[in-house]
Design an enzyme around this catalytic site. Sequence first.
Site, short mmCIF file in Angstrom:
data_model
loop_
_atom_site.label_atom_id
_atom_site.label_comp_id
_atom_site.label_asym_id
_atom_site.label_seq_id
_atom_site.Cartn_x
_atom_site.Cartn_y
_atom_site.Cartn_z
N TYR A 188 0.83 -1.21 0.00
CA TYR A 188 0.00 0.00 0.00
C TYR A 188 0.87 1.26 0.00
CZ TYR A 188 -3.64 -3.32 1.37
OH TYR A 188 -4.50 -4.40 1.42
N HIS A 246 -0.11 -11.97 0.48
CA HIS A 246 -0.97 -10.94 -0.12
C HIS A 246 -1.34 -11.25 -1.57
CE1 HIS A 246 -1.62 -6.27 -0.42
NE2 HIS A 246 -2.68 -6.96 -0.79
P1 NAD Z 1 -13.37 -0.01 1.20
O1 NAD Z 1 -14.48 -0.75 0.60
O2 NAD Z 1 -13.19 -0.07 2.66
O3 NAD Z 1 -13.47 1.49 0.68
C1 NAD Z 1 -12.52 2.45 1.01
C2 NAD Z 1 -12.92 3.78 0.42
O4 NAD Z 1 -14.11 4.22 1.07
C3 NAD Z 1 -11.88 4.86 0.69
O5 NAD Z 1 -11.89 5.79 -0.38
C4 NAD Z 1 -12.39 5.51 1.96
O6 NAD Z 1 -11.86 6.81 2.12
C5 NAD Z 1 -13.88 5.48 1.70
N1 NAD Z 1 -14.70 5.55 2.93
C6 NAD Z 1 -14.51 4.96 4.12
N2 NAD Z 1 -15.48 5.27 4.99
C7 NAD Z 1 -16.32 6.10 4.32
C8 NAD Z 1 -17.51 6.77 4.69
N3 NAD Z 1 -18.05 6.65 5.90
N4 NAD Z 1 -18.12 7.55 3.75
C9 NAD Z 1 -17.59 7.68 2.50
N5 NAD Z 1 -16.48 7.06 2.11
C10 NAD Z 1 -15.84 6.27 3.01
O7 NAD Z 1 -12.04 -0.52 0.46
P2 NAD Z 1 -10.56 -0.78 0.91
O8 NAD Z 1 -9.95 0.37 1.62
O9 NAD Z 1 -9.88 -1.30 -0.30
O10 NAD Z 1 -10.68 -2.01 1.91
C11 NAD Z 1 -10.54 -1.88 3.30
C12 NAD Z 1 -9.23 -2.44 3.80
O11 NAD Z 1 -9.20 -3.86 3.65
C13 NAD Z 1 -7.98 -1.96 3.05
O12 NAD Z 1 -7.57 -0.69 3.53
C14 NAD Z 1 -7.02 -3.07 3.37
O13 NAD Z 1 -6.51 -2.90 4.68
C15 NAD Z 1 -7.92 -4.31 3.33
N6 NAD Z 1 -7.93 -4.95 1.99
C16 NAD Z 1 -7.11 -6.01 1.78
C17 NAD Z 1 -7.07 -6.62 0.54
C18 NAD Z 1 -6.14 -7.77 0.32
O14 NAD Z 1 -5.49 -8.22 1.24
N7 NAD Z 1 -6.05 -8.31 -0.87
C19 NAD Z 1 -7.86 -6.16 -0.51
C20 NAD Z 1 -8.72 -5.10 -0.26
C21 NAD Z 1 -8.75 -4.51 1.01
#
Ligand code: NAD
Length: 316
Positions: A56, A121
Amino acid sequence: MELRELGRTGLKLSTVGFGASPLGNVFGTVPEEQAIASVRFAFQSGINFFDTSPFYGGTLSETVLGKALKALNVPRSDYIVATKCGRYKEGFDFSAERVTKSVEESLERLQLDYVDILQCHDIEFGSLNQIVEETIPALQKLKEAGKTRFIGITGLPLEIYSYVLDRVPPGTLDVVLSYCHHCINDTTLEDLVPYLKSKGVGVINASPLAMGLLTEAGPPEWHPASAELKSACQAAATHCKEKGKNISKLALQYSLVNKDITSVLVGMRSVEQVEENVAAARELAASGIDEETLSEVENILKPVKNQSWPSGIQQS
Ligand code: NAD
Protein backbone atom coordinates in the site's frame (compact mmCIF):
# COMPACT_ATOMS: atom_id res chain seq x y z
CA MET A 1 -17.45 -1.43 19.79
CA GLU A 2 -18.35 -5.11 19.73
CA LEU A 3 -15.42 -7.56 19.76
CA ARG A 4 -15.56 -10.95 18.02
CA GLU A 5 -13.18 -13.91 18.28
CA LEU A 6 -11.05 -14.69 15.26
CA GLY A 7 -11.33 -18.41 14.56
CA ARG A 8 -9.19 -20.38 17.02
CA THR A 9 -6.62 -17.64 17.57
CA GLY A 10 -8.06 -16.30 20.81
CA LEU A 11 -7.72 -12.79 19.34
CA LYS A 12 -10.72 -10.56 19.90
CA LEU A 13 -11.08 -8.09 17.06
CA SER A 14 -13.33 -5.05 16.88
CA THR A 15 -16.10 -5.72 14.37
CA VAL A 16 -15.05 -2.60 12.50
CA GLY A 17 -11.38 -2.89 11.56
CA PHE A 18 -9.19 -0.05 10.32
CA GLY A 19 -8.08 -0.66 6.74
CA ALA A 20 -4.89 1.32 6.35
CA SER A 21 -4.49 1.23 2.57
CA PRO A 22 -5.76 4.83 2.34
CA LEU A 23 -2.79 5.85 4.52
CA GLY A 24 -0.62 4.86 1.54
CA ASN A 25 -2.47 7.49 -0.54
CA VAL A 26 -4.20 4.72 -2.47
CA PHE A 27 -7.49 6.66 -2.58
CA GLY A 28 -5.93 10.16 -2.82
CA THR A 29 -3.43 12.08 -0.73
CA VAL A 30 -3.77 11.84 3.04
CA PRO A 31 -1.53 14.22 4.99
CA GLU A 32 0.45 12.44 7.73
CA GLU A 33 -1.12 14.47 10.53
CA GLN A 34 -4.58 13.49 9.29
CA ALA A 35 -3.58 9.82 9.10
CA ILE A 36 -2.21 9.84 12.64
CA ALA A 37 -5.31 11.60 13.98
CA SER A 38 -7.55 9.06 12.22
CA VAL A 39 -5.75 6.11 13.80
CA ARG A 40 -5.84 7.76 17.23
CA PHE A 41 -9.53 8.51 16.96
CA ALA A 42 -10.26 4.98 15.76
CA PHE A 43 -8.41 3.48 18.72
CA GLN A 44 -10.18 5.81 21.15
CA SER A 45 -13.49 4.75 19.60
CA GLY A 46 -12.85 1.06 20.29
CA ILE A 47 -11.26 -0.07 17.02
CA ASN A 48 -8.40 -2.38 17.98
CA PHE A 49 -7.60 -3.99 14.62
CA PHE A 50 -5.40 -2.37 11.98
CA ASP A 51 -4.55 -3.93 8.61
CA THR A 52 -1.79 -2.83 6.24
CA SER A 53 0.67 -4.16 3.65
CA PRO A 54 4.07 -3.22 2.24
CA PHE A 55 2.24 -2.88 -1.09
CA TYR A 56 0.00 0.00 0.00
CA GLY A 57 1.60 3.17 -1.26
CA GLY A 58 4.89 1.36 -1.79
CA THR A 59 5.45 0.89 1.99
CA LEU A 60 4.03 4.31 2.96
CA SER A 61 0.96 2.84 4.68
CA GLU A 62 3.11 0.71 7.00
CA THR A 63 5.40 3.62 7.84
CA VAL A 64 2.56 6.00 8.65
CA LEU A 65 0.60 3.35 10.58
CA GLY A 66 3.76 2.60 12.59
CA LYS A 67 4.11 6.26 13.55
CA ALA A 68 0.44 6.50 14.42
CA LEU A 69 0.49 3.38 16.62
CA LYS A 70 3.61 4.54 18.41
CA ALA A 71 1.97 7.91 19.07
CA LEU A 72 -0.91 6.12 20.86
CA ASN A 73 1.55 5.38 23.66
CA VAL A 74 -0.43 2.38 24.92
CA PRO A 75 0.72 -1.19 25.68
CA ARG A 76 1.44 -3.25 22.56
CA SER A 77 -1.15 -5.84 23.57
CA ASP A 78 -3.93 -3.23 23.31
CA TYR A 79 -3.99 -3.34 19.52
CA ILE A 80 -3.85 -6.00 16.82
CA VAL A 81 -1.78 -5.42 13.69
CA ALA A 82 -1.99 -7.39 10.48
CA THR A 83 0.36 -6.95 7.56
CA LYS A 84 1.17 -8.93 4.45
CA CYS A 85 3.99 -10.23 2.31
CA GLY A 86 4.60 -11.31 -1.26
CA ARG A 87 3.10 -8.28 -3.01
CA TYR A 88 5.18 -5.15 -3.53
CA LYS A 89 5.19 -2.03 -5.67
CA GLU A 90 7.85 -3.80 -7.76
CA GLY A 91 5.70 -6.91 -8.25
CA PHE A 92 5.00 -10.28 -6.65
CA ASP A 93 7.53 -12.53 -4.92
CA PHE A 94 6.27 -15.36 -2.74
CA SER A 95 9.66 -17.05 -2.31
CA ALA A 96 10.59 -18.12 1.22
CA GLU A 97 13.62 -15.85 1.07
CA ARG A 98 11.64 -12.75 0.11
CA VAL A 99 8.78 -13.20 2.58
CA THR A 100 11.25 -13.87 5.41
CA LYS A 101 13.10 -10.65 4.64
CA SER A 102 9.80 -8.87 4.08
CA VAL A 103 8.53 -9.30 7.62
CA GLU A 104 11.73 -7.83 9.04
CA GLU A 105 11.29 -4.79 6.79
CA SER A 106 7.63 -4.48 7.81
CA LEU A 107 8.48 -4.69 11.51
CA GLU A 108 11.02 -1.92 11.10
CA ARG A 109 8.55 0.35 9.30
CA LEU A 110 5.80 -0.46 11.80
CA GLN A 111 8.24 0.04 14.71
CA LEU A 112 7.08 -3.26 16.22
CA ASP A 113 8.77 -6.43 17.52
CA TYR A 114 6.05 -8.66 16.11
CA VAL A 115 2.84 -8.47 14.11
CA ASP A 116 -0.29 -10.31 15.17
CA ILE A 117 -1.16 -11.59 11.70
CA LEU A 118 1.06 -12.05 8.65
CA GLN A 119 -0.74 -12.85 5.40
CA CYS A 120 0.40 -13.85 1.93
CA HIS A 121 -0.97 -10.94 -0.12
CA ASP A 122 -3.15 -11.71 -3.16
CA ILE A 123 -1.95 -15.24 -3.70
CA GLU A 124 -3.78 -15.69 -7.01
CA PHE A 125 -0.92 -13.71 -8.57
CA GLY A 126 1.59 -16.36 -7.52
CA SER A 127 1.77 -20.10 -8.09
CA LEU A 128 -0.67 -21.61 -5.58
CA ASN A 129 1.58 -24.66 -5.39
CA GLN A 130 4.46 -22.42 -4.34
CA ILE A 131 2.19 -20.83 -1.72
CA VAL A 132 1.40 -24.29 -0.31
CA GLU A 133 4.86 -25.81 -0.56
CA GLU A 134 7.17 -22.87 0.09
CA THR A 135 5.49 -19.66 1.28
CA ILE A 136 3.25 -21.04 4.01
CA PRO A 137 6.06 -23.18 5.52
CA ALA A 138 8.21 -20.01 5.58
CA LEU A 139 5.42 -18.16 7.39
CA GLN A 140 5.16 -21.03 9.88
CA LYS A 141 8.85 -20.60 10.66
CA LEU A 142 8.29 -16.87 11.18
CA LYS A 143 5.47 -17.76 13.55
CA GLU A 144 7.75 -20.11 15.49
CA ALA A 145 10.39 -17.35 15.61
CA GLY A 146 7.86 -14.97 17.17
CA LYS A 147 7.82 -12.50 14.28
CA THR A 148 4.09 -13.04 13.88
CA ARG A 149 1.52 -14.65 16.13
CA PHE A 150 -0.75 -15.95 13.38
CA ILE A 151 -0.64 -16.49 9.63
CA GLY A 152 -3.08 -16.29 6.75
CA ILE A 153 -3.78 -15.72 3.08
CA THR A 154 -5.62 -13.05 1.12
CA GLY A 155 -6.93 -12.65 -2.41
CA LEU A 156 -9.97 -12.03 -4.60
CA PRO A 157 -11.09 -15.30 -6.28
CA LEU A 158 -12.80 -17.41 -3.65
CA GLU A 159 -11.49 -20.69 -5.14
CA ILE A 160 -7.99 -19.92 -3.82
CA TYR A 161 -9.11 -20.56 -0.25
CA SER A 162 -10.24 -24.15 -0.71
CA TYR A 163 -7.31 -24.86 -3.04
CA VAL A 164 -4.85 -23.96 -0.28
CA LEU A 165 -6.81 -25.14 2.77
CA ASP A 166 -7.35 -28.58 1.21
CA ARG A 167 -3.59 -28.96 0.71
CA VAL A 168 -2.13 -27.88 4.05
CA PRO A 169 -2.38 -29.83 7.32
CA PRO A 170 -5.33 -28.81 9.54
CA GLY A 171 -4.49 -25.89 11.80
CA THR A 172 -1.71 -24.58 9.54
CA LEU A 173 -3.51 -21.40 8.60
CA ASP A 174 -5.19 -19.21 11.20
CA VAL A 175 -7.01 -16.66 9.07
CA VAL A 176 -8.27 -15.76 5.63
CA LEU A 177 -8.93 -12.23 4.42
CA SER A 178 -11.43 -11.98 1.58
CA TYR A 179 -12.40 -8.69 -0.04
CA CYS A 180 -15.24 -7.32 -2.15
CA HIS A 181 -17.25 -10.53 -1.76
CA HIS A 182 -19.40 -9.61 1.19
CA CYS A 183 -20.97 -6.29 0.35
CA ILE A 184 -24.42 -5.32 -0.91
CA ASN A 185 -23.51 -5.90 -4.57
CA ASP A 186 -21.61 -9.19 -4.03
CA THR A 187 -22.43 -11.74 -1.35
CA THR A 188 -20.56 -14.77 -2.68
CA LEU A 189 -18.37 -15.12 0.43
CA GLU A 190 -21.43 -16.22 2.40
CA ASP A 191 -21.55 -19.61 0.65
CA LEU A 192 -17.93 -20.29 1.57
CA VAL A 193 -18.21 -19.42 5.25
CA PRO A 194 -19.40 -22.89 6.45
CA TYR A 195 -16.40 -24.49 4.69
CA LEU A 196 -14.00 -21.94 6.20
CA LYS A 197 -15.47 -22.53 9.65
CA SER A 198 -15.07 -26.28 9.19
CA LYS A 199 -11.37 -25.65 8.53
CA GLY A 200 -11.12 -23.64 11.76
CA VAL A 201 -9.87 -20.44 10.15
CA GLY A 202 -11.01 -16.99 11.21
CA VAL A 203 -12.69 -14.94 8.50
CA ILE A 204 -12.01 -11.27 7.86
CA ASN A 205 -14.04 -9.41 5.27
CA ALA A 206 -12.45 -6.38 3.65
CA SER A 207 -13.81 -3.64 1.41
CA PRO A 208 -17.45 -3.42 2.54
CA LEU A 209 -17.74 -0.32 0.36
CA ALA A 210 -16.45 -2.38 -2.59
CA MET A 211 -13.29 -0.25 -2.71
CA GLY A 212 -15.25 2.95 -3.11
CA LEU A 213 -18.05 1.71 -5.42
CA LEU A 214 -20.55 2.07 -2.58
CA THR A 215 -19.70 5.67 -1.72
CA GLU A 216 -21.16 8.98 -2.83
CA ALA A 217 -17.76 10.07 -4.16
CA GLY A 218 -17.44 6.89 -6.25
CA PRO A 219 -14.41 4.66 -6.84
CA PRO A 220 -10.84 5.71 -7.68
CA GLU A 221 -9.60 5.75 -11.30
CA TRP A 222 -7.83 2.38 -10.94
CA HIS A 223 -10.98 0.53 -9.79
CA PRO A 224 -11.23 -2.70 -11.84
CA ALA A 225 -15.05 -2.98 -11.95
CA SER A 226 -16.87 -2.92 -15.29
CA ALA A 227 -18.53 0.30 -16.45
CA GLU A 228 -21.89 -1.43 -15.88
CA LEU A 229 -21.11 -2.24 -12.24
CA LYS A 230 -19.73 1.24 -11.60
CA SER A 231 -22.79 2.89 -13.03
CA ALA A 232 -25.23 0.65 -11.10
CA CYS A 233 -23.43 1.49 -7.84
CA GLN A 234 -23.49 5.17 -8.74
CA ALA A 235 -27.25 4.92 -9.32
CA ALA A 236 -27.66 3.24 -5.93
CA ALA A 237 -25.61 5.97 -4.24
CA THR A 238 -27.67 8.68 -5.90
CA HIS A 239 -30.90 6.97 -4.88
CA CYS A 240 -29.78 6.91 -1.24
CA LYS A 241 -28.68 10.53 -1.37
CA GLU A 242 -32.01 11.64 -2.80
CA LYS A 243 -33.70 9.89 0.13
CA GLY A 244 -31.41 11.67 2.59
CA LYS A 245 -29.56 8.39 3.26
CA ASN A 246 -25.92 7.47 2.94
CA ILE A 247 -24.92 4.45 0.86
CA SER A 248 -21.61 3.96 2.75
CA LYS A 249 -23.38 3.69 6.06
CA LEU A 250 -25.84 1.16 4.68
CA ALA A 251 -23.05 -0.82 3.01
CA LEU A 252 -20.93 -1.04 6.14
CA GLN A 253 -23.92 -2.03 8.25
CA TYR A 254 -24.83 -4.70 5.72
CA SER A 255 -21.38 -6.31 6.07
CA LEU A 256 -21.44 -6.09 9.86
CA VAL A 257 -24.65 -8.08 10.22
CA ASN A 258 -22.99 -11.45 9.51
CA LYS A 259 -21.67 -12.71 12.84
CA ASP A 260 -19.59 -15.47 11.23
CA ILE A 261 -17.29 -12.75 10.00
CA THR A 262 -15.02 -11.55 12.76
CA SER A 263 -14.12 -8.12 11.49
CA VAL A 264 -15.04 -5.90 8.58
CA LEU A 265 -12.06 -3.91 7.34
CA VAL A 266 -13.03 -0.53 6.00
CA GLY A 267 -10.46 1.81 4.55
CA MET A 268 -10.43 5.12 6.41
CA ARG A 269 -8.61 8.33 5.68
CA SER A 270 -10.01 10.95 8.09
CA VAL A 271 -11.37 11.41 11.59
CA GLU A 272 -14.71 12.21 9.99
CA GLN A 273 -14.85 8.84 8.21
CA VAL A 274 -13.88 7.00 11.39
CA GLU A 275 -16.61 8.88 13.22
CA GLU A 276 -19.21 7.98 10.59
CA ASN A 277 -18.22 4.32 10.48
CA VAL A 278 -18.15 3.89 14.24
CA ALA A 279 -21.55 5.61 14.44
CA ALA A 280 -22.89 3.26 11.75
CA ALA A 281 -21.81 0.23 13.82
CA ARG A 282 -23.35 1.66 17.00
CA GLU A 283 -26.59 2.52 15.25
CA LEU A 284 -26.79 -0.99 13.80
CA ALA A 285 -26.39 -2.50 17.26
CA ALA A 286 -29.04 -0.19 18.69
CA SER A 287 -31.72 -0.20 16.00
CA GLY A 288 -30.83 -2.60 13.18
CA ILE A 289 -30.45 -1.87 9.49
CA ASP A 290 -32.70 0.32 7.35
CA GLU A 291 -34.48 -2.60 5.64
CA GLU A 292 -36.51 -0.40 3.30
CA THR A 293 -33.51 1.40 1.78
CA LEU A 294 -31.51 -1.82 1.72
CA SER A 295 -34.13 -3.56 -0.35
CA GLU A 296 -34.35 -0.60 -2.75
CA VAL A 297 -30.57 -0.63 -3.19
CA GLU A 298 -30.54 -4.41 -3.67
CA ASN A 299 -33.13 -3.94 -6.38
CA ILE A 300 -31.04 -1.33 -8.20
CA LEU A 301 -28.00 -3.62 -7.99
CA LYS A 302 -29.83 -6.79 -9.03
CA PRO A 303 -28.60 -6.72 -12.69
CA VAL A 304 -24.98 -6.67 -11.51
CA LYS A 305 -25.37 -8.91 -8.46
CA ASN A 306 -22.19 -10.88 -7.72
CA GLN A 307 -20.41 -9.41 -10.72
CA SER A 308 -16.68 -9.37 -10.06
CA TRP A 309 -13.54 -8.86 -12.17
CA PRO A 310 -10.59 -11.04 -13.16
CA SER A 311 -7.66 -11.19 -10.77
CA GLY A 312 -4.47 -13.24 -10.87
CA ILE A 313 -2.62 -15.52 -13.23
CA GLN A 314 -3.56 -18.76 -14.96
CA GLN A 315 -2.63 -21.60 -12.58
CA SER A 316 -0.92 -24.60 -14.14
P1 NAD B 1 -13.37 -0.01 1.20
O1 NAD B 1 -14.48 -0.75 0.60
O2 NAD B 1 -13.19 -0.07 2.66
O3 NAD B 1 -13.47 1.49 0.68
C1 NAD B 1 -12.52 2.45 1.01
C2 NAD B 1 -12.92 3.78 0.42
O4 NAD B 1 -14.11 4.22 1.07
C3 NAD B 1 -11.88 4.86 0.69
O5 NAD B 1 -11.89 5.79 -0.38
C4 NAD B 1 -12.39 5.51 1.96
O6 NAD B 1 -11.86 6.81 2.12
C5 NAD B 1 -13.88 5.48 1.70
N1 NAD B 1 -14.70 5.55 2.93
C6 NAD B 1 -14.51 4.96 4.12
N2 NAD B 1 -15.48 5.27 4.99
C7 NAD B 1 -16.32 6.10 4.32
C8 NAD B 1 -17.51 6.77 4.69
N3 NAD B 1 -18.05 6.65 5.90
N4 NAD B 1 -18.12 7.55 3.75
C9 NAD B 1 -17.59 7.68 2.50
N5 NAD B 1 -16.48 7.06 2.11
C10 NAD B 1 -15.84 6.27 3.01
O7 NAD B 1 -12.04 -0.52 0.46
P2 NAD B 1 -10.56 -0.78 0.91
O8 NAD B 1 -9.95 0.37 1.62
O9 NAD B 1 -9.88 -1.30 -0.30
O10 NAD B 1 -10.68 -2.01 1.91
C11 NAD B 1 -10.54 -1.88 3.30
C12 NAD B 1 -9.23 -2.44 3.80
O11 NAD B 1 -9.20 -3.86 3.65
C13 NAD B 1 -7.98 -1.96 3.05
O12 NAD B 1 -7.57 -0.69 3.53
C14 NAD B 1 -7.02 -3.07 3.37
O13 NAD B 1 -6.51 -2.90 4.68
C15 NAD B 1 -7.92 -4.31 3.33
N6 NAD B 1 -7.93 -4.95 1.99
C16 NAD B 1 -7.11 -6.01 1.78
C17 NAD B 1 -7.07 -6.62 0.54
C18 NAD B 1 -6.14 -7.77 0.32
O14 NAD B 1 -5.49 -8.22 1.24
N7 NAD B 1 -6.05 -8.31 -0.87
C19 NAD B 1 -7.86 -6.16 -0.51
C20 NAD B 1 -8.72 -5.10 -0.26
C21 NAD B 1 -8.75 -4.51 1.01
